[in-house]
Design a protein around this motif. Structure first.
Motif, mmCIF file in Angstrom:
data_model
loop_
_atom_site.group_PDB
_atom_site.id
_atom_site.type_symbol
_atom_site.label_atom_id
_atom_site.label_comp_id
_atom_site.label_asym_id
_atom_site.label_seq_id
_atom_site.Cartn_x
_atom_site.Cartn_y
_atom_site.Cartn_z
ATOM 1 N N GLY A 57 29.277 -13.872 2.000
ATOM 2 C CA GLY A 57 27.526 -14.022 1.652
ATOM 3 C C GLY A 57 26.922 -13.855 2.736
ATOM 4 N N SER A 58 27.228 -13.275 3.699
ATOM 5 C CA SER A 58 26.573 -13.198 5.008
ATOM 6 C C SER A 58 25.584 -11.802 4.756
ATOM 7 C CB SER A 58 27.049 -12.874 6.139
ATOM 8 O OG SER A 58 28.211 -11.748 6.030
ATOM 9 N N ASN A 59 25.561 -11.217 3.840
ATOM 10 C CA ASN A 59 25.139 -9.709 3.438
ATOM 11 C C ASN A 59 24.692 -9.608 1.982
ATOM 12 O OD1 ASN A 59 23.362 -7.461 4.008
ATOM 13 N ND2 ASN A 59 25.103 -6.378 4.963
ATOM 14 N N TYR A 60 23.918 -8.889 1.738
ATOM 15 C CA TYR A 60 23.644 -8.651 0.034
ATOM 16 C C TYR A 60 24.814 -8.111 -0.541
ATOM 17 C CZ TYR A 60 18.964 -9.506 1.524
ATOM 18 O OH TYR A 60 17.722 -10.132 2.010
ATOM 19 N N ASP A 61 25.038 -8.081 -1.898
ATOM 20 C CA ASP A 61 26.403 -7.557 -2.513
ATOM 21 C C ASP A 61 26.025 -6.026 -2.913
ATOM 22 O OD1 ASP A 61 27.591 -10.155 -2.424
ATOM 23 O OD2 ASP A 61 26.625 -10.779 -4.282
ATOM 24 N N CYS A 62 24.672 -5.870 -2.987
ATOM 25 C CA CYS A 62 24.363 -4.226 -3.659
ATOM 26 C C CYS A 62 22.809 -4.117 -3.169
ATOM 27 C CB CYS A 62 24.751 -4.154 -5.030
ATOM 28 S SG CYS A 62 23.986 -4.838 -6.204
ATOM 29 N N ILE A 63 22.329 -2.914 -3.277
ATOM 30 C CA ILE A 63 21.230 -2.384 -3.434
ATOM 31 C C ILE A 63 20.785 -2.099 -4.820
ATOM 32 C CG2 ILE A 63 19.620 -0.745 -2.587
ATOM 33 C CD1 ILE A 63 20.361 -2.353 -0.200
ATOM 34 N N LEU A 82 26.237 -11.012 -13.562
ATOM 35 C CA LEU A 82 27.580 -10.656 -12.795
ATOM 36 C C LEU A 82 27.731 -11.606 -11.630
ATOM 37 C CD1 LEU A 82 27.698 -7.038 -13.642
ATOM 38 C CD2 LEU A 82 29.075 -8.489 -14.827
ATOM 39 N N GLY A 83 26.537 -12.413 -11.482
ATOM 40 C CA GLY A 83 26.769 -13.229 -10.228
ATOM 41 C C GLY A 83 26.676 -12.584 -8.884
ATOM 42 N N MET A 84 25.703 -11.208 -8.837
ATOM 43 C CA MET A 84 25.491 -10.789 -7.782
ATOM 44 C C MET A 84 24.422 -10.997 -6.898
ATOM 45 S SD MET A 84 28.001 -8.166 -7.263
ATOM 46 C CE MET A 84 27.353 -6.719 -6.620
ATOM 47 N N ASN A 85 24.392 -10.744 -5.933
ATOM 48 C CA ASN A 85 23.015 -11.149 -4.980
ATOM 49 C C ASN A 85 22.610 -9.792 -4.307
ATOM 50 O OD1 ASN A 85 21.293 -12.584 -3.187
ATOM 51 N ND2 ASN A 85 22.560 -12.492 -1.448
ATOM 52 N N PRO A 86 21.565 -9.096 -5.322
ATOM 53 C CA PRO A 86 21.189 -7.936 -4.878
ATOM 54 C C PRO A 86 19.971 -7.744 -3.873
ATOM 55 C CG PRO A 86 20.370 -8.533 -7.101
ATOM 56 C CD PRO A 86 21.378 -9.550 -6.487
ATOM 57 N N LEU A 87 19.684 -6.801 -3.363
ATOM 58 C CA LEU A 87 18.395 -6.544 -2.629
ATOM 59 C C LEU A 87 17.687 -5.482 -3.127
ATOM 60 C CD1 LEU A 87 16.633 -7.035 -0.455
ATOM 61 C CD2 LEU A 87 17.671 -5.357 0.843
ATOM 62 N N CYS A 88 16.617 -5.751 -3.884
ATOM 63 C CA CYS A 88 15.817 -4.951 -4.654
ATOM 64 C C CYS A 88 14.991 -4.022 -3.861
ATOM 65 C CB CYS A 88 14.888 -5.500 -5.578
ATOM 66 S SG CYS A 88 15.651 -6.490 -7.226
ATOM 67 N N VAL A 89 14.686 -2.906 -4.015
ATOM 68 C CA VAL A 89 14.142 -1.659 -3.222
ATOM 69 C C VAL A 89 13.173 -0.984 -3.917
ATOM 70 C CG1 VAL A 89 14.402 -0.032 -1.735
ATOM 71 C CG2 VAL A 89 15.932 -1.562 -1.520
ATOM 72 N N THR A 90 12.014 -1.053 -3.868
ATOM 73 C CA THR A 90 10.999 -0.193 -4.400
ATOM 74 C C THR A 90 10.331 0.761 -3.437
ATOM 75 O OG1 THR A 90 10.330 -1.724 -6.197
ATOM 76 C CG2 THR A 90 8.776 -0.164 -5.535
ATOM 77 N N GLY A 158 23.291 -2.314 6.176
ATOM 78 C CA GLY A 158 24.638 -1.906 5.684
ATOM 79 C C GLY A 158 25.182 -2.359 4.565
ATOM 80 N N VAL A 159 24.513 -2.114 3.478
ATOM 81 C CA VAL A 159 25.324 -2.545 2.053
ATOM 82 C C VAL A 159 25.464 -1.462 1.373
ATOM 83 C CG1 VAL A 159 24.328 -3.723 0.010
ATOM 84 C CG2 VAL A 159 23.109 -4.467 2.362
ATOM 85 N N PRO A 160 26.822 -1.184 1.157
ATOM 86 C CA PRO A 160 27.457 0.038 0.879
ATOM 87 C C PRO A 160 27.165 0.415 -0.886
ATOM 88 C CG PRO A 160 29.345 -1.479 1.558
ATOM 89 C CD PRO A 160 28.097 -2.244 1.654
ATOM 90 N N LEU A 161 26.979 -0.716 -1.474
ATOM 91 C CA LEU A 161 26.895 -0.591 -3.003
ATOM 92 C C LEU A 161 25.440 -0.211 -3.488
ATOM 93 C CD1 LEU A 161 28.321 0.051 -5.747
ATOM 94 C CD2 LEU A 161 28.291 -2.345 -6.083
ATOM 95 N N ILE A 162 25.154 0.828 -4.127
ATOM 96 C CA ILE A 162 23.777 0.901 -4.621
ATOM 97 C C ILE A 162 23.779 1.253 -6.213
ATOM 98 C CG2 ILE A 162 21.540 2.537 -5.014
ATOM 99 C CD1 ILE A 162 22.349 3.639 -2.061
ATOM 100 N N VAL A 163 23.313 0.158 -7.134
ATOM 101 C CA VAL A 163 23.441 0.347 -8.536
ATOM 102 C C VAL A 163 22.269 0.949 -9.144
ATOM 103 C CG1 VAL A 163 23.762 -1.142 -10.636
ATOM 104 C CG2 VAL A 163 24.905 -1.784 -8.229
ATOM 105 N N TRP A 164 22.493 2.264 -9.658
ATOM 106 C CA TRP A 164 21.322 2.877 -10.131
ATOM 107 C C TRP A 164 21.397 2.397 -11.656
ATOM 108 C CZ3 TRP A 164 18.562 5.745 -6.795
ATOM 109 C CH2 TRP A 164 19.113 6.002 -5.625
#
Ligand SMILES: [Zn+2]
Length: 382
Positions: A57-63, A82-90, A158-164
């Motif tokens: 939990g030290s970083n976001y789960d996805c962008i 799905l219980g994710m902690n995402p960082l939203c990017v606009t 340093g967040v590898p997964l991007i969810v489009w």
């Protein structure tokens, strides 16, 4: 001109082809959904997000790249489920509307961290004007940054997964679904990001623009992408995508629709965040002979919500009208943001109009009604 026998797409649409029965690949792709085992796909999605979730939990789960629109809301709702902690990017649009701003603020209130990257508007307006004239696309800066900005943020955080959201190619879950070769490298961007043709480097030296003005337009290096392991998926592969259903769901979470039908469209629930969208859609009509109304009607036809005949009548009424306003903002004001007059705009429109698709007089000049609207030669197969 040939049209799909099932929906309203014309043969001029890029990447469209017909089968032996005269039905387009968009319709056939949609029909093939019936055979999809969606619960198996959901399990696959859970496995992927589980693999990329931050262990401590030290970083976001996805962008999550978001615009604030109906599909963005849907993406975020599903990821939170799905219980994710995402960082939203606009990546801020070129001419953000008040309703677009309110919808971005609504997404934040769903309970997420959110980064907005606003590129230098002085530089961007120069590019808007330049690419409208040279490639017939006012929205080029936005098309680039919606792909580059989230990937840059993924590297930086340093967040590898991007969810489009929706995937452009139906049978593709995204690189993260592959166990090998799943990095979003430059080749991937050029194939999916639509950056083929005009390139960022084409701007250098033009219009007094320097590399330092284009930092956010620049994709990370392949070495940086590999170091972080940046990869991505398309949610549209894992959930059956439907813009209208997404809009209904988004409204249940505070998403605001436009009070009336958006100009040139058959809907009040999409493309609400950028006043330049009317110009963008109009140029699609000038180049290919179909506009936003055709897209939306065809979507409803495929899903059985509208007959082809009714859709065609609506398209004749609304598709490709001269964009005098968009979301209520007058064209003179929209163009004024990047220092262009309506007369100049009309000249550029005429230069980009495919004369084979529209009625011309005996001198080869485009025929327009008193509101500046063109007349299409054919709306359907004849
Ligand atoms: Zn079709």
């Amino acid at each position: 001109m040939r049209y799909c026998k099932s929906c309203l797409y014309p043969e001029t649409k890029p990447d469209l082809w017909f089968d032996d029965h005269g039905v387009c690949n968009a319709c056939n792709n949609f029909a093939s959904r019936e055979a999809v085992d969606w619960s198996a796909r959901l399990e696959e999605l859970k496995e992927i997000v589980g693999r990329y979730r931050s262990a401590d939990g030290s970083n976001y789960d996805c962008i999550v790249p978001v615009s604030g629109g109906k599909d963005s809301h849907y993406q975020l709702i599903r990821l939170l489920e799905l219980g994710m902690n995402p960082l939203c990017v606009t990546a801020t649009t070129d001419d953000l509307s008040p309703i677009g701003r309110r919808n971005i603020e609504n997404m934040k209130r769903l309970g997420v961290d959110f980064v907005e990257v606003t590129t230098n508007p002085v530089v961007r307006r120069k590019i808007n004007k330049f690419t409208l004239s040279t490639i017939g696309d006012v929205s080029w800066p936005e098309h680039v940054t919606i792909f580059t900005v989230p990937v840059r943020i993924a590297v930086q955080f340093g967040v590898p997964l991007i969810v489009w959201g929706e995937n452009p190619q139906h049978e593709y879950g995204g690189p993260a679904s592959s166990t090998t070769k799943n990095i979003l490298d430059r080749r991937w961007l050029e194939e999916f990001g639509g950056l083929l043709g005009f390139r960022v480097s084409d701007l250098i030296g033009q219009l007094d623009i320097q590399p330092r003005d284009l930092i956010q337009y620049t994709y990370p290096t392949d070495a940086d992408l590999a170091r972080v392991g940046v990869t991505g998926i398309f949610l549209g592969y894992y959930y059956p995508w439907d813009g209208y259903r997404n809009a209904l769901m988004a409204q249940g979470y505070g998403f605001e629709t436009f009070p009336q039908m958006v100009e040139g469209a058959l809907a009040n629930y999409e493309n609400l965040d950028n006043h330049q969208m009317g110009i963008h859609d109009y140029f699609k009509f000038l180049k290919y002979g179909f506009g936003r109304a055709t897209d939306i009607a065809s979507n409803h036809i495929r899903r059985g919500r509208m007959s082809r005949e009714d859709g065609l009548n609506l398209v004749k009424r609304h598709d490709g009208r001269f964009p005098w306003t968009y979301l209520g903002k007058p064209i003179a004001d929209i163009l004024g943001e990047f220092d262009m007059t309506v007369e100049e705009f009309v000249r550029i429109c005429d230069r980009w109009t495919n004369k084979r698709l529209f009625v011309t007089d005996h001198n080869g000049q485009l025929v327009k009604d008193r509101d500046g609207n063109l007349a299409k030669k054919f709306y359907d197969n004849v």
